[in-house]
Design a protein around this motif. Structure first.
Motif, short mmCIF file in Angstrom:
data_model
loop_
_atom_site.label_atom_id
_atom_site.label_comp_id
_atom_site.label_asym_id
_atom_site.label_seq_id
_atom_site.Cartn_x
_atom_site.Cartn_y
_atom_site.Cartn_z
N ASN A 124 0.95 -1.09 0.18
CA ASN A 124 0.07 -0.03 -0.20
C ASN A 124 0.57 1.16 -0.31
O ASN A 124 1.75 1.29 0.48
N ASP A 125 0.45 2.36 -0.56
CA ASP A 125 1.52 3.45 -0.69
C ASP A 125 0.79 3.93 0.33
O ASP A 125 0.19 5.17 -0.63
N THR A 126 1.05 4.17 1.53
CA THR A 126 0.67 5.07 2.96
C THR A 126 2.00 4.85 3.78
O THR A 126 2.67 3.98 3.54
N ARG A 127 1.50 5.58 4.25
CA ARG A 127 2.48 6.02 5.40
C ARG A 127 2.03 4.90 6.58
O ARG A 127 1.81 4.51 7.19
N SER A 128 3.97 4.31 6.56
CA SER A 128 3.64 2.74 7.61
C SER A 128 5.38 3.15 8.13
O SER A 128 6.01 3.73 8.55
N TYR A 129 5.41 2.00 9.60
CA TYR A 129 7.14 1.95 9.63
C TYR A 129 7.83 1.58 8.76
O TYR A 129 9.32 1.63 9.51
N VAL A 130 7.93 0.88 7.74
CA VAL A 130 8.60 0.79 6.83
C VAL A 130 7.66 1.63 5.53
O VAL A 130 6.95 1.68 5.05
N PRO A 131 8.69 1.99 4.47
CA PRO A 131 8.76 2.47 3.00
C PRO A 131 7.45 1.70 2.18
O PRO A 131 8.34 0.46 1.89
N PRO A 132 6.83 2.31 1.43
CA PRO A 132 6.11 1.03 0.96
C PRO A 132 6.81 0.89 -0.19
O PRO A 132 8.41 1.07 -0.80
N VAL A 133 6.63 -0.73 -0.66
CA VAL A 133 7.81 -0.98 -1.72
C VAL A 133 7.06 -0.47 -3.49
O VAL A 133 5.83 -0.16 -2.88
N GLN A 134 8.34 -0.38 -3.80
CA GLN A 134 7.13 0.81 -4.81
C GLN A 134 7.20 -0.29 -6.39
O GLN A 134 8.08 -0.59 -6.10
N ILE A 135 6.55 0.52 -7.28
CA ILE A 135 6.20 -0.56 -8.36
C ILE A 135 7.34 -0.44 -9.78
O ILE A 135 8.32 0.76 -9.17
#
Length: 333
Positions: free
Chosen positions: A61-72
């Motif tokens: 998911n392209d949202t703020r979390s404890y790690v950056p999202p995996v990018q396309i």
């Protein structure tokens, strides 16, 4: 891996709800790196085992979390156990086993500082580095001991109890003198929890009479609820909490693939029962990992911890479907 190429799995499209095999991820072939390409301090890592974890859905998911999202277009994030095929690091000679977050790839050039040695304790096996001695075991350890503060005499309920984390949570609670009720998704899993892991009781949440059985099994009310599932099970637990109960929010696998995740309906019980509900991330305890692994390894050697693994053979091409199956409860351990 064959010839001079290797394969990796990349994120192709962000899912809106469920992962779609053949659409969410793509398989890419690349030219294999050579040992002569290595710079000082790095190794050529060949993956042998990948860890598939419920948290992976959130990483897409392209949202703020404890790690950056995996990018396309990026290699899917994930931990692996592998063998060093070439090395310019004294810490990891050729042929040594290591583990690290190298992603869904057959080969990777990795800085040795991003890897850990695989030490196999008595009664252990190499795959324990991704399980009971890896992130799932560490999550269980810190969640039930530090966040849940389990103690002798507590009544502990664990959702997702037959999974890699939940199964260790329940066993640690038993070691500490608690009474443990496990919630799982099949009769076979319930039998495993009772007969092999030593849970005091276990229930199948797919049983049509589950709600009534849960109320009967929690007649003395809950001291600690360790939640891996969320949804209706969390709501039931909130309705059966003692005053000042501790709710450890580790995961919510029932909601990860939902386009509109649902929160608890019984949240007002948090006020009336003065419940402490706390989320946590195992990475926050990184400085304490060595001590925790030593204790987990000791319990494993003493036979106080049992574990089961679901290993999917067939290489990287099987990883996407195996992750989908994880959310459908196919795995044990």
């Amino acid at each position: 891996m064959s010839g001079a190429t290797y394969q990796s799995v990349q994120l192709a499209k962000r899912p809106k709800d469920k992962i779609i095999p053949g659409e969410t991820f793509s398989l890419k072939s690349s030219e294999a790196p050579k040992g002569s390409d290595l710079k000082d301090g790095v190794v050529l890592f060949q993956s042998l085992y990948l860890s598939l974890d419920p948290a992976m859905r959130g990483w897409l998911n392209d949202t703020r979390s404890y790690v950056p999202p995996v990018q396309i277009g990026e290699v899917m994030r994930g931990a692996a156990i592998g063998v060093v095929k070439a090395s310019k690091s004294d810490a990891f000679p050729v042929g040594s086993y290591a583990t690290g977050i190298v992603g869904w790839t057959e080969l990777a050039i990795v800085n040795s500082k991003q890897l850990e040695k695989v030490d196999i304790p008595e009664n252990g096996r190499v795959t324990d580095a991704l399980g009971v001695l890896g992130m799932t075991g560490l999550t269980a350890y810190f969640g039930i001991l530090d966040v849940g503060k389990v103690k002798a005499g507590d009544f502990v309920v664990v959702s997702g109890a037959a999974g890699a984390t939940g199964s260790v949570v329940g066993q640690i609670a038993k070691i500490k003198g608690a009474t443990v009720l496990g919630i799982a998704g099949s009769d076979d899993k319930v039998t495993w929890l009772r007969e092999e892991l030593g849970f005091d009781d276990a229930l199948n949440y797919k049983d049509p009479t589950f709600s009534q059985k849960f109320k009967e099994a929690t007649k003395d009310l809950i001291d600690v609820f360790f939640d891996n599932v969320g949804g209706e099970v969390l709501d039931l637990a909130l309705s059966r909490a003692k005053p000042h109960a501790r709710f450890v929010i580790c995961g919510a696998i029932s909601q990860y693939n939902s386009a509109k995740p649902q929160g608890p309906k019984n949240y007002l019980n948090i006020i009336s029962m003065r419940i402490r509900m706390e989320g946590f991330i195992a990475f926050d305890y990184a400085n304490e990992f060595p001590e925790a692994r030593q204790q987990l390894a000791q319990w494993l050697a003493e036979g106080k911890l049992q574990r089961k693994e679901t290993i999917i053979k067939g290489g990287l091409v099987k990883a996407e479907q195996a992750l989908v199956d994880l959310y459908n409860g196919v795995n044990t351990g």
